[in-house]
Scaffold this motif. Structure first.
Motif, PDB file in Angstrom:
ATOM      1  N   TRP A 300       0.778  -1.139  -0.140  1.00  0.00           N
ATOM      2  CA  TRP A 300      -0.091  -0.059   0.047  1.00  0.00           C
ATOM      3  C   TRP A 300       0.888   1.381  -0.019  1.00  0.00           C
ATOM      4  O   TRP A 300       2.088   1.328   0.703  1.00  0.00           O
ATOM      5  CB  TRP A 300      -0.927   0.048   1.308  1.00  0.00           C
ATOM      6  N   LYS A 330      -1.459  -0.470  -4.186  1.00  0.00           N
ATOM      7  CA  LYS A 330      -2.687   0.054  -3.909  1.00  0.00           C
ATOM      8  C   LYS A 330      -2.603   1.210  -3.085  1.00  0.00           C
ATOM      9  O   LYS A 330      -1.680   1.444  -2.197  1.00  0.00           O
ATOM     10  CB  LYS A 330      -3.705  -0.997  -3.112  1.00  0.00           C
ATOM     11  N   ASP A 350      -7.633   3.581  -4.053  1.00  0.00           N
ATOM     12  CA  ASP A 350      -8.503   2.322  -3.696  1.00  0.00           C
ATOM     13  C   ASP A 350      -9.235   2.404  -2.501  1.00  0.00           C
ATOM     14  O   ASP A 350      -9.965   1.684  -2.280  1.00  0.00           O
ATOM     15  CB  ASP A 350      -7.037   1.232  -3.599  1.00  0.00           C
TER      16      ASP A 350
END
Length: 503
Positions: A300, A330, A350
């Motif tokens: 992430w 993401k 996201d």
């Protein structure tokens, strides 16, 4: 560069009704020579280095002679300066601009006329009085009441609507002339004082009753409207934006203030910028560069501000990468503004936490954080640590890297400081805890005091508005109160909170 004189109309006074041409010229002026009726808030638009000269003429008060004004315009123009001659209303309506033009022509000085919205048109509109109506107002005449004995009152008495500028000192004579020339004593009359400002006042009466109603009052500056259109005021929607006549001090970084200023100006506010943040690159790019080269190892990428987005992607490009390096990572962002800024890079996050604050990111994260490797580009120093601590509690592997610095300016903006000292600020907005802290520091320096009571006294009559709970907490710690807190922790939410409060 050769100099030039711009003969600019400042309009009805309110900065919101200034023409765009005038706005841009004032913001770039080197010398500003202005009249007495020009709204002081317009003076905050000029650069810090601009020379400001008040040459206002007011009846019964010492005033600058016209030949001296002409010499000032010529001298500064010949020195190569960009000179703004700022006049109230429109420069060619009942002013002495023709004398200035003649002097400039004789001195071979370049000049340009810039129109302004005359109070003869704007004041009735802002008060809800239509100057024309197909039944009772088929025509109107604009005149000066400065020398009423020289006017043809026999002709004027036959006109549907009269708009009189500079007439309040001769109100008795004007009323007498009209009635003696056939105007009904029951003809409606309106006097509008200080139109478009916080001090605006309106008197509605008839020719028969107006003198008694305003007896003993100081009315100037005002315009007078005489005619049956005055009675249509109740049928017209008077323009009254929620933040009209309010001056809002914006404490965001200079490069981030324009969007917020625009939102507030749409609601009628005058805005004044006092940057409390200076945004710059980090002291060293090494940590961010290493993280970008190892992007494929992260699950992430968390971005909590527009600044984080801006500097991360600028560095990505500087290192020769494009968006394809993010294909397997993401992205989570905090706040609509951060998401909007991300869209400039053609990317959709996201995940956006529902409450637009970093603290809520943990509670609603879409998957388990345990053993997730997270890249967090952030401010180098002074940021809140709660997000990092909560991520670590969830056993996330978080890598913090400095992406930018956010510091306090060395000195307070002088225009903002003058407005604060002179009690011209109605609202101060804070969009982060750091803006509150830096504001306090800058005011403390400007006051040359460490007395908290002095700072609180300065802000006694000022409404303090916060973007959210964490910012409010800092306000309570340093300024001991918050008057408005946004329900949605965004610039739109803060604007909405101000509108609701003042509505």
């Amino acid at each position: 560069m050769s100099g030039k004189v711009y003969l600019v109309g400042s309009g009805v006074g309110n900065i919101n009704y200034l023409t765009l041409r005038a706005y841009h010229l004032i913001a770039q002026s080197e010398v500003l020579i202005y009249d007495a009726l020009v709204d002081e808030k317009l003076l905050h638009l000029v650069p810090e280095t601009c020379l400001k000269i008040n040459v206002g003429k007011r009846a019964g008060q010492p005033s600058t002679q016209q030949n001296q004004i002409n010499r000032l315009l010529i001298n500064y123009c010949l020195l190569g300066k960009q000179v703004i001659r700022l006049k109230s209303g429109d420069p060619l309506i009942f002013g002495r601009v023709n004398e200035e033009i003649k002097a400039l022509n004789e001195a071979n000085c370049s000049y340009e006329l810039v129109p302004g919205i005359s109070s003869a048109l704007a004041a009735p509109l802002l008060t809800g009085i239509p100057l024309t109506d197909k039944e009772v107002g088929r025509c109107f005449t604009v005149l000066t009441g400065h020398q009423p004995d020289l006017l043809n009152w026999s002709a004027l008495a036959k006109i549907d609507t009269l708009v009189i500028l500079m007439g309040t000192r001769n109100l008795n004579k004007i009323v007498a002339h009209l009635i003696s020339n056939g105007k009904s004593p029951h003809e409606p009359i309106a006097i509008i004082q200080n139109s478009g400002t916080e001090q605006e006042k309106v008197w509605i009466a008839t020719l028969k009753t107006i003198i008694e109603q305003v007896s003993g009052l100081s009315l100037s500056p005002a315009i007078i409207i005489i005619g049956n259109v005055v009675n249509l005021r109740s049928m017209s929607s008077s323009i009254s934006l929620p933040l009209a006549h309010k001056t809002v001090l914006i404490t965001r970084a200079k490069e981030q203030s324009s969007q917020f200023s625009h939102l507030l100006q749409q609601q009628g506010a005058n805005t004044l910028e006092m940057p409390t943040l200076e945004i710059s690159p980090p002291s060293c790019w090494e940590e961010l560069d290493l993280a970008i080269e190892g992007l494929s190892s992260f699950d992430w990428l968390i971005l909590t501000s527009a600044n984080g987005v801006k500097f991360f992607f600028q560095r990505l490009e500087a290192l020769g990468h494009d968006l394809r390096v993010l294909s397997n990572i993401k992205i989570a962002v905090v706040g609509k503004k951060t998401a909007s800024y991300l869209k400039q890079y053609h990317l959709t996050p996201d995940f956006i936490p529902p409450n637009f604050i970093a603290d809520s990111l943990i509670d609603s994260f879409p998957e388990s954080l345990s053993h997730q490797k997270i890249l967090f580009p952030r401010v180098e120093t002074g940021g809140r640590e709660i997000l990092v601590k909560e991520l670590q509690k969830q056993e996330a592997n978080i890598v913090e890297v400095p992406a930018y610095q956010s510091g306090c300016p060395e000195t307070i903006n002088p225009q903002a400081w003058e407005a604060l000292k002179n009690k011209q600020v109605n609202i101060i907005t804070f969009t982060s805890s750091k803006t509150v802290k830096n504001f306090y520091t800058l005011v403390e320096k400007a006051l040359k005091t460490q007395s908290k009571s002095d700072i609180l006294s300065l802000l006694e009559q000022v409404c303090l508005a916060s973007i959210g709970p964490q910012t409010s907490k800092t306000c309570y710690d340093l300024l001991e109160r918050v008057d408005i807190e946004a329900q949605e922790y965004t610039l739109d939410g803060l604007t909405e909170a101000l509108v609701n409060y003042f509505s």
